[in-house]
Design a protein around this motif. Sequence first.
Motif: not given
Length: 231
Positions: A211-224
């Motif tokens: 929960v301490s992470n809150d930045e735009p990179t969190l919603i970027e698609p990632r290759k598993v």
Amino acid sequence: MCGRYTLTVTLEELMVRYMIGETMVPFHRPKYNIAPSQLVLTVINDGERNRLGELKWGLVPPWSDNPKVGFQMLNARSETAASKPAFQKPLQRKRCLIPADGFYEWKATPSGKQPMRITLRSKALFSMAGLYETWISPEGTRLNTCTILTTVPNMLVSPIHDRMPVILRPEDEQLWLDRSVTDTALLMPLLVPYSSDELEAYPVSAAVGSVSNDEPTLIEPRKVDEQLELW
């Protein structure tokens, strides 16, 4: 359940979307990892107009002895809410919209739990069905809280999780907010899984688990296979 979601638009966009003329919300920034117990933006109707404000996520019934019970009431099952003491009266008279543009669920995989973000294909804002309440402490302090209604998952979400938030269609939002509607039977048809054809899901970074992470990179698609193990 629904335990994390995103709201990445501006306050101005929210006010236009929900026809809000003015608001007491002092400040809003895009949020990429909204979590339980935080203050969340919600929309209610006062009988004349829509109002935008903040409620603490985790409903505390007015008869509760301890506000910590809110941690157990982050979600309300739509199928049984009308018969539960904590949710029965709010379902009749204290309904709200909880704006979002995505929510997270964790999918079980052979290598561990993979966080997935679910959004509308259009990437537009949507409204989760919520209930709210006011709890007053013995000292007279008021605590305004909310919960998110959930339902069975649609075909897209079912491989990921066994529940999903109730997403209201835009044309049903004002009915949901209408406090003069107290017959819950009229509301039950709204509390159904949203069409899977209009949603999409994609993997995101494991960093959303904190929960301490809150930045735009969190919603970027990632290759598993390229995802960093951050838990």
